[in-house]
Motif scaffolding. Structure first.
Motif: not given
Length: 152
Positions: A25-27, A85-86
């Motif tokens: 989920d990282v952008r 998300k990390t």
């Protein structure tokens, strides 16, 4: 570090290994270049920092020119996609001897690991201080096993 503040021994220098666990989920917005390029920039900044005591020992074009890069790049970058998300970053400056002296062997199930190690050690004599490990097929394919050993 050999005599803190003095010239490091080979175990204190060598190949920089960057291990990244990147959440799905990282952008990465406003990010120029690749993720591996970012790791290279980090290694370059660290080795060029005035407080760095590690000697840059990586050469580009190791087969012919053998020119020291002076910033210890390129690093060996391993990336793993994980949930979340990390981004988790682990960095290890590993002595080049452990990489140069590493061996990978495919043994038959009936072969003796002990016999193989003893034969290998006898072949290297006093220079036999390379990293040793054993693995079984249950640990996954050879590429994965070697990556795990590099992180250890």
């Amino acid at each position: 570090m050999c005599a803190e503040g003095r010239r490091p021994v080979c175990q204190d220098t060598g190949i920089v290994n960057v291990f990244l666990k990147i959440g799905m989920d990282v952008r990465l917005d406003g990010f120029g270049g690749s993720v591996a390029d970012a790791g290279e920039r980090g290694v370059r900044r660290a080795y060029l920092h005035p407080d760095n005591k590690l000697r840059a020992s990586i050469v580009e074009d190791p087969q012919f020119a053998r020119r020291n890069t002076q910033d210890n790049t390129p690093a060996v970058t391993s990336m793993e996609l994980v949930r979340g998300k990390t981004i988790e970053v682990d960095v290890a400056a590993k002595g080049g001897g452990s990489e140069a002296k590493s061996k990978f062997a495919m043994l038959n199930p009936s072969d003796s690991v002990v016999d193989w190690v003893l034969k290998d050690r006898a072949h290297h004599g006093a220079a036999g201080a390379h990293r040793g490990c054993s693995a079984s097929e249950s640990e996954g394919p050879p590429k994965r096993r070697c990556r795990w050993r590099r992180k250890s």
